[in-house]
Design a protein around this motif. Structure first.
Motif, mmCIF file in Angstrom:
data_model
loop_
_atom_site.group_PDB
_atom_site.id
_atom_site.type_symbol
_atom_site.label_atom_id
_atom_site.label_comp_id
_atom_site.label_asym_id
_atom_site.label_seq_id
_atom_site.Cartn_x
_atom_site.Cartn_y
_atom_site.Cartn_z
ATOM 1 N N SER A 1 0.836 -1.225 0.000
ATOM 2 C CA SER A 1 0.000 0.000 0.000
ATOM 3 C C SER A 1 0.855 1.252 0.000
ATOM 4 C CB SER A 1 -0.951 0.003 1.206
ATOM 5 O OG SER A 1 -1.784 -1.132 1.176
ATOM 6 N N SER A 2 1.882 1.222 -0.818
ATOM 7 C CA SER A 2 2.778 2.372 -0.895
ATOM 8 C C SER A 2 2.012 3.603 -1.375
ATOM 9 C CB SER A 2 3.932 2.060 -1.849
ATOM 10 O OG SER A 2 4.732 3.194 -2.027
ATOM 11 N N GLN A 3 2.255 4.740 -0.697
ATOM 12 C CA GLN A 3 1.552 5.982 -1.031
ATOM 13 C C GLN A 3 2.476 6.997 -1.701
ATOM 14 O OE1 GLN A 3 -1.844 6.417 -0.655
ATOM 15 N NE2 GLN A 3 -1.615 4.205 -0.300
ATOM 16 N N ILE A 4 3.635 6.512 -2.159
ATOM 17 C CA ILE A 4 4.591 7.422 -2.785
ATOM 18 C C ILE A 4 4.820 7.002 -4.236
ATOM 19 C CG2 ILE A 4 6.600 6.104 -1.969
ATOM 20 C CD1 ILE A 4 8.094 8.766 -1.759
ATOM 21 N N PRO A 5 4.707 7.936 -5.181
ATOM 22 C CA PRO A 5 5.003 7.613 -6.583
ATOM 23 C C PRO A 5 6.452 7.140 -6.713
ATOM 24 C CG PRO A 5 3.836 9.690 -6.446
ATOM 25 C CD PRO A 5 4.212 9.334 -5.042
ATOM 26 N N PHE A 6 6.637 6.131 -7.588
ATOM 27 C CA PHE A 6 7.949 5.495 -7.680
ATOM 28 C C PHE A 6 8.362 5.376 -9.141
ATOM 29 C CE2 PHE A 6 10.635 1.789 -8.253
ATOM 30 C CZ PHE A 6 11.587 1.942 -7.254
ATOM 31 N N PHE A 7 9.646 5.647 -9.419
ATOM 32 C CA PHE A 7 10.195 5.514 -10.778
ATOM 33 C C PHE A 7 11.497 4.723 -10.679
ATOM 34 C CE2 PHE A 7 12.174 6.441 -14.758
ATOM 35 C CZ PHE A 7 11.173 6.850 -15.647
ATOM 36 N N GLY A 8 11.547 3.503 -11.254
ATOM 37 C CA GLY A 8 12.726 2.637 -11.171
ATOM 38 C C GLY A 8 13.501 2.616 -12.474
ATOM 39 N N ILE A 9 14.853 2.629 -12.344
ATOM 40 C CA ILE A 9 15.736 2.612 -13.517
ATOM 41 C C ILE A 9 16.679 1.416 -13.392
ATOM 42 C CG2 ILE A 9 17.448 3.882 -14.865
ATOM 43 C CD1 ILE A 9 16.397 6.439 -13.435
ATOM 44 N N GLY A 10 16.543 0.450 -14.288
ATOM 45 C CA GLY A 10 17.415 -0.723 -14.262
ATOM 46 C C GLY A 10 18.746 -0.437 -14.913
ATOM 47 N N ASN A 11 19.765 -1.142 -14.479
ATOM 48 C CA ASN A 11 21.090 -0.990 -15.071
ATOM 49 C C ASN A 11 21.100 -1.585 -16.483
ATOM 50 O OD1 ASN A 11 23.741 -0.295 -15.268
ATOM 51 N ND2 ASN A 11 24.420 -1.468 -13.482
ATOM 52 N N LEU A 12 22.136 -1.289 -17.236
ATOM 53 C CA LEU A 12 22.219 -1.782 -18.610
ATOM 54 C C LEU A 12 22.357 -3.298 -18.660
ATOM 55 C CD1 LEU A 12 24.521 0.523 -20.758
ATOM 56 C CD2 LEU A 12 22.047 0.262 -20.860
ATOM 57 N N GLU A 13 21.702 -3.929 -19.676
ATOM 58 C CA GLU A 13 21.918 -5.342 -19.971
ATOM 59 C C GLU A 13 22.181 -5.488 -21.463
ATOM 60 O OE1 GLU A 13 18.677 -8.097 -19.838
ATOM 61 O OE2 GLU A 13 17.170 -6.537 -20.082
ATOM 62 N N GLU A 14 23.017 -6.467 -21.822
ATOM 63 C CA GLU A 14 23.325 -6.725 -23.229
ATOM 64 C C GLU A 14 22.167 -7.480 -23.883
ATOM 65 O OE1 GLU A 14 26.950 -8.878 -23.453
ATOM 66 O OE2 GLU A 14 28.213 -7.180 -22.889
ATOM 67 N N ILE A 15 21.836 -7.113 -25.115
ATOM 68 C CA ILE A 15 20.794 -7.827 -25.867
ATOM 69 C C ILE A 15 21.283 -8.067 -27.290
ATOM 70 C CG2 ILE A 15 18.817 -6.968 -24.547
ATOM 71 C CD1 ILE A 15 18.352 -4.935 -26.811
ATOM 72 N N ASN A 16 20.856 -9.203 -27.885
ATOM 73 C CA ASN A 16 21.168 -9.498 -29.284
ATOM 74 C C ASN A 16 19.973 -9.117 -30.145
ATOM 75 O OD1 ASN A 16 23.837 -10.690 -29.217
ATOM 76 N ND2 ASN A 16 22.903 -12.387 -28.092
ATOM 77 N N VAL A 17 20.179 -8.231 -31.100
ATOM 78 C CA VAL A 17 19.116 -7.782 -31.993
ATOM 79 C C VAL A 17 19.074 -8.703 -33.203
ATOM 80 C CG1 VAL A 17 18.229 -5.869 -33.366
ATOM 81 C CG2 VAL A 17 19.426 -5.415 -31.213
ATOM 82 N N LEU A 18 17.895 -9.224 -33.559
ATOM 83 C CA LEU A 18 17.743 -10.140 -34.680
ATOM 84 C C LEU A 18 17.492 -9.379 -35.974
ATOM 85 C CD1 LEU A 18 15.459 -12.879 -33.066
ATOM 86 C CD2 LEU A 18 17.953 -12.807 -33.176
ATOM 87 N N ASP A 19 18.053 -9.920 -37.077
ATOM 88 C CA ASP A 19 17.774 -9.321 -38.380
ATOM 89 C C ASP A 19 16.490 -9.922 -38.953
ATOM 90 O OD1 ASP A 19 18.388 -11.843 -39.332
ATOM 91 O OD2 ASP A 19 20.403 -11.299 -40.010
ATOM 92 N N SER A 20 16.191 -9.636 -40.218
ATOM 93 C CA SER A 20 14.936 -10.090 -40.839
ATOM 94 C C SER A 20 14.869 -11.606 -40.954
ATOM 95 C CB SER A 20 14.777 -9.470 -42.236
ATOM 96 O OG SER A 20 15.896 -9.805 -43.048
ATOM 97 N N ASN A 21 16.023 -12.291 -40.904
ATOM 98 C CA ASN A 21 16.044 -13.757 -40.983
ATOM 99 C C ASN A 21 16.145 -14.408 -39.613
ATOM 100 O OD1 ASN A 21 16.010 -13.832 -43.842
ATOM 101 N ND2 ASN A 21 18.198 -13.315 -43.869
#
Length: 765
Positions: free
Chosen positions: A665-685
C-alpha cells in the motif's frame, strides 16, 4: 513427339504360369482355375459378400466380381513383393506397392462392403497357396501382414480426410448453387490428398453433381509438365541430357562395329593404356576425324574408350574420378556412367590443346586411387555391416526371423557409407554399439578380402551368402568373402561355419584387407519409411577424426562437470553454445554422442538450478532494496522516489516489483531505472545481427495521487523514453513500464534519465 522404330523387335506371347494353367484346366479365365479358387473363397468369408460368380463386363452390374479379381490379384502381388523386401513408400517401386494396396482396399470397401483390415487378413490364404513354390513367403508372413495392416490404417485416415474435404466442397457448392465439381478441386483431392479419382466421381454422382473431367485432365497435364520441367532443369543444370545414350545411339554404334567397353581393368589399381573410340556431346556421337572440330572441349563431353580402368557408378557405389592423358592434352574425368555396356567418361579439357586423330590415338587412364581407397574401404565395410546387423539383431533367432532383414539400398562414396535394411524396430543404443563393435572386430582381425568369380548356381549354394533380391545376375558372378578363400566356400558350400563371416555377390571395388578400413563409426540410425531403417557410417581417416572429436567433447564435459557453482553460472551461456556446436555435428559416433548428451543434460539441469537460485536471490535483494527505499522516502515525506538499481532488471520481473508496491500500500510515486543489460538484436532472418544495450524502466503511482495531483504512471514513463530514439513504453495510469535501447554502452546516462523523470514529476507537486 516422334515415334521411333526400335532397333531390336520381339514378340511377347504373354504365356505366363496362370495362362498355362487355364489352358490345362480348360478354363476361359485365369481366375476360374484352382490357382485362385482358395483365395476367392477366402475373400468371400472375410468380407461376407455374395460368392464369386465369374461375371465380367456389363453382366457384372455391381462390379462385385471385378472387385474379387482385383483383390485376389493384388493380394498375391503384395505378398511376394513384400516378402522379397520391397516396402510401400512414396517413390519408385514402393509407390507402386502403395497404390496397389490402396486400390485393393478401395475395391473391398466400395463393392464388397469389406471391414477395415480385410486385405491383411487375406495374407495367410495367399501364403498357403504359394508356400510350396515360394517358401520365403511363409517365413515372412508376419512381416507382410504387419506392413499391409499399417498401410490399410494409413489409407483409412487419408480416406477420412478426403471425404471431409469433399463434403465441405459440396456444402460450399450448394450455397453458391453450383452443380459441376471443378477439375481443380478434383485434382487437389487426387494429387494432394491421395483420394482415388473414380471414388470422387462416384461420390459426386451420389450428390447429384457432374464432374469437370476436362478441367481435371488439364490439371493433370500441368502437373506432368511441372515434373518434366523440373527434371529437365536438373538435367540441364548438370549437363546430364547431353551424355545419355539412347536406342538410336546403340544402333549407330552397333552398325559401325563399335564394341562395348571392356571394363575388366576397373579392379586393377594401376594406370591403364587404352584408345578413344567415340565422343558424345549435346546428344550427338562423334566417331570420325572430320567431326572432331565440332566438339567444344570446354563444355562437358563424353568419352567412350575401347577399355577402361575407371569404375562406373553402379550397385550403390559412386564412380571413380581421375584423368585421361595423351601427349597433347589432359582431360579431367569427374563422372563415369554405363549405358548398355558402353561406358561414358564425363570430361573437361584441363591442360594442353584438344587435337585428336582416331587413326593414331593412345590415352592413359589415371584413376584417382587416393579417392578410390576410402570408397573401397566403405564398400567392404558395408558388407561387414550387413553381416554385423544380422549377427547382433538376430542372434539366437530362428531362420524365419532372419529372413525379415533384407538390404533395401545402399550408397558408398569417399565420405561415408549408407545402408538401408528392412527391420521393424529402431535399434537400441546397445544394439548400435554391438554392431559397431562387431565391424571393428572384423577390421582388427585383419581379414584378407577374397574375391573370385564363380557360376551363379554354385555361388547360390554357399551357406550364408547374401545378394540383393532385385539385382539381375549373369551366369558368372563375383563372390566377395571376408576372411575365407572363395574356393573353400565352393568346395563345401553347406558348411555352417560360413555363416560366421560376410559372403556376398558384388561387382564393386574393395580393399585387400579389412585393416585398410582403419576404423568404423556409426553416425546415424534412423527410419526412412515403415519397416525400413537406415544406418550411416564412416571409416578410414574420417572415422579417426570422428573419434578424436568425441574424445575432445568427452574431455570438455569432464572439465565442465567439476566446475564450481559460481563458475558454471558465469560461463554457462558460452559453454552451451560451445557444446551444442559439437552436438550439431553429424559426424560424431552416435552412441557416444547420445551418452554425452545425457551427461550434458544433467550439467545443464544443474546450471539451471544454480541460475534460478542466484536470480531469485538477486531479485529478492533488489525488491528488498526498493521496499526499504520506499519506506525511507515515505518517512522523509518525499513527493516521489526515483531509484537507480545497480543491476539490470528483466521485463518479466517488473510485475513482481509492482505487486510488492501494491501489496505494501505504498503511497509514494515510484520511478525505477534498471542498469544496462546486453541484448542481441535479430535481423529479418531471425539471426543474431548486432549487440546492443537496454535499460528497463517502470513507474508506479497510487490511485490517490493520480486523482489528487494528476500524475499518471504511463505518461511519466512515456515522457522520459520519448527523449530517446530507442525508447518504448506502455501500461496503465497506476502501473507502467518501458525500455530504452542504446547502440553503444556509453550512450547510457543515468543522471539524464533521473533528471527527466524528476523534472516531469515536479510539475504535479
Amino acid at each position: 513427339h516422334v515415334i521411333l522404330i526400335l532397333p531390336a523387335r520381339h514378340i511377347d506371347t504373354g504365356m505366363g504360369f496362370e495362362r498355362l494353367v487355364s489352358i490345362l484346366q480348360e478354363k476361359t479365365s485365369n481366375y476360374d482355375t484352382d490357382v485362385f479358387s482358395d483365395i476367392l473363397n477366402g475373400i468371400q468369408r472375410v468380407t461376407g459378400a455374395p460368392p464369386y460368380s465369374g461375371l465380367v463386363g456389363k453382366m457384372d452390374e455391381n462390379y462385385k466380381d471385378m472387385a474379387y479379381r482385383v483383390i485376389a490379384d493384388h493380394s498375391r502381388t503384395l505378398t511376394v513383393a513384400i516378402s522379397d523386401g520391397a516396402i510401400p513408400s512414396n517413390t519408385g517401386r514402393g509407390y507402386v506397392l502403395r497404390r496397389i494396396i490402396r486400390r485393393g482396399v478401395r475395391y473391398g470397401y466400395e463393392f464388397l462392403s469389406a471391414k477395415p483390415g480385410f486385405l491383411s487378413s487375406l495374407v495367410p490364404l495367399v501364403v498357403n497357396s504359394m508356400k510350396n513354390s515360394f517358401p520365403e513367403v511363409e517365413n515372412n508372413m508376419n512381416n507382410i501382414i504387419s506392413i499391409i495392416r499399417e498401410e490399410e490404417e494409413s489409407f483409412e485416415v487419408l480416406l477420412d480426410r478426403g471425404v471431409k474435404y469433399f463434403n465441405e466442397t459440396v456444402k460450399e457448392m450448394k450455397v453458391k448453387g453450383e452443380t459441376n465439381l471443378s477439375g481443380e478441386k478434383m485434382f487437389f483431392l487426387y494429387d494432394s490428398l491421395g483420394f482415388p479419382m473414380d471414388l470422387t466421381k462416384l461420390m459426386a454422382e451420389e450428390n447429384g453433381l457432374s464432374v469437370d473431367m476436362e478441367g481435371w485432365n488439364k490439371e493433370l497435364q500441368k502437373q506432368k509438365e511441372r515434373s518434366r520441367q523440373n527434371l529437365l532443369e536438373r538435367k540441364n543444370q548438370f549437363g546430364e541430357n547431353s551424355l545419355i545414350l539412347d536406342t538410336n545411339h546403340f544402333e549407330y554404334l552397333k552398325n559401325n562395329n563399335i564394341i562395348i567397353t571392356n571394363d575388366q581393368f576397373k579392379y586393377k589399381w594401376e594406370p591403364h593404356h587404352s584408345k578413344i573410340i567415340a565422343f558424345l556431346q549435346n546428344g550427338k556421337l562423334f566417331t570420325t576425324n572430320s567431326e572432331i572440330q565440332n566438339i567444344n572441349p570446354n563444355i562437358k563431353f563424353g568419352v567412350i574408350l575401347h577399355s577402361t580402368s575407371f569404375y562406373s557408378e553402379s550397385g550403390g557405389q559412386v564412380a571413380d574420378e581421375g584423368r585421361l592423358i595423351n601427349k597433347k592434352f589432359e582431360l579431367e574425368v569427374f563422372d563415369v556412367q554405363r549405358f548398355g555396356g558402353y561406358i561414358i567418361h564425363s570430361c573437361l579439357l584441363t591442360d594442353g590443346k584438344f587435337e585428336f586423330n582416331f587413326d593414331n590415338n593412345e590415352i592413359v587412364c589415371e584413376v584417382n586411387y587416393s579417392k578410390r581407397l576410402p570408397i573401397a574401404a566403405n564398400h567392404t565395410m558395408t558388407h561387414a555391416l550387413n553381416y554385423a546387423l544380422r549377427k547382433v539383431l538376430l542372434e539366437g533367432e530362428t531362420e524365419t526371423e532372419i529372413e525379415t532383414i533384407n538390404q533395401s539400398g545402399s550408397l558408398v562414396d569417399s565420405q561415408k557409407l549408407r545402408f538401408d535394411f528392412t527391420f521393424k524396430k529402431s535399434l537400441t543404443q546397445n544394439q548400435i554399439a554391438q554392431v559397431e563393435k562387431c565391424v571393428r572386430d572384423i577390421i582388427n582381425k585383419r581379414l584378407d578380402v577374397y574375391i573370385s568369380e564363380a557360376p551363379l548356381e554354385e555361388a547360390k549354394k554357399i551357406n550364408g551368402l547374401k545378394a540383393m533380391f532385385d539385382e539381375t545376375y549373369g551366369n558368372q558372378v563375383r563372390v566377395v568373402s571376408l576372411g575365407i578363400p572363395v574356393n573353400q566356400l565352393l568346395e563345401n558350400p553347406v558348411n555352417p561355419l560360413w555363416k560366421n563371416t560376410s559372403v556376398e555377390l558384388c561387382g564393386g571395388t574393395h580393399i585387400q584387407n579389412t585393416k585398410e578400413a582403419e576404423d568404423f563409426v556409426i553416425i546415424e540410425e534412423s527410419s526412412i519409411s515403415k519397416g525400413v531403417r537406415r544406418i550411416v557410417a564412416i571409416t578410414h581417416e574420417t572415422a579417426k577424426k570422428s573419434i578424436e572429436a568425441i574424445r575432445l567433447l568427452e574431455k570438455r564435459i569432464d572439465e565442465i562437470g567439476i566446475y564450481s557453482d559460481e563458475k558454471l553460472n558465469i560461463e554457462f551461456k558460452n559453454i552451451r553454445e560451445e557444446i551444442n556446436d559439437f552436438f550439431n555435428s553429424n559426424s560424431l559416433p552416435i552412441v557416444e554422442k547420445n551418452i554425452l548428451k545425457e551427461r550434458f543434460d544433467i550439467i545443464q539441469g544443474r546450471a539451471v538450478e544454480i541460475n534460478t537460485f542466484i536470480e531469485t536471490n538477486k531479485k529478492n535483494k533488489l525488491k528488498q532494496y526498493m521496499d526499504d527505499e520506499v519506506i525511507k522516502a515515505t518517512k522523509e515525506n518525499k513527493n516521489f522516489l526515483i531509484l537507480e538499481f545497480n543491476s539490470e532488471i528483466e521485463m518479466k520481473s517488473v510485475k513482481n516489483f509492482m505487486s510488492s508496491l501494491t501489496k505494501n500500500s505504498s503511497q509514494i510515486p515510484f520511478f525505477g531505472i534498471g542498469n544496462l543489460e546486453e541484448i542481441n538484436v535479430l535481423d529479418s532472418n531471425n539471426n543474431n545481427n548486432d549487440l546492443q544495450y537496454q535499460s528497463v524502466l517502470f513507474s508506479y503511482v497510487p490511485d490517490n495521487i493520480v486523482n489528487q495531483n494528476g500524475l499518471k504512471a504511463d505518461e511519466w514513463i512515456k515522457n522520459v523514453v520519448g527523449n530517446f530514439n530507442g525508447g518504448k513504453s506502455g501500461g496503465k495510469i497506476t502501473q507502467s513500464q518501458g525500455k530504452i535501447v542504446f547502440k553503444l554502452k556509453n550512450e547510457f546516462n543515468v543522471k539524464q534519465i533521473v533528471d527527466l523523470a524528476s523534472s516531469y514529476a515536479n510539475k504535479y507537486f
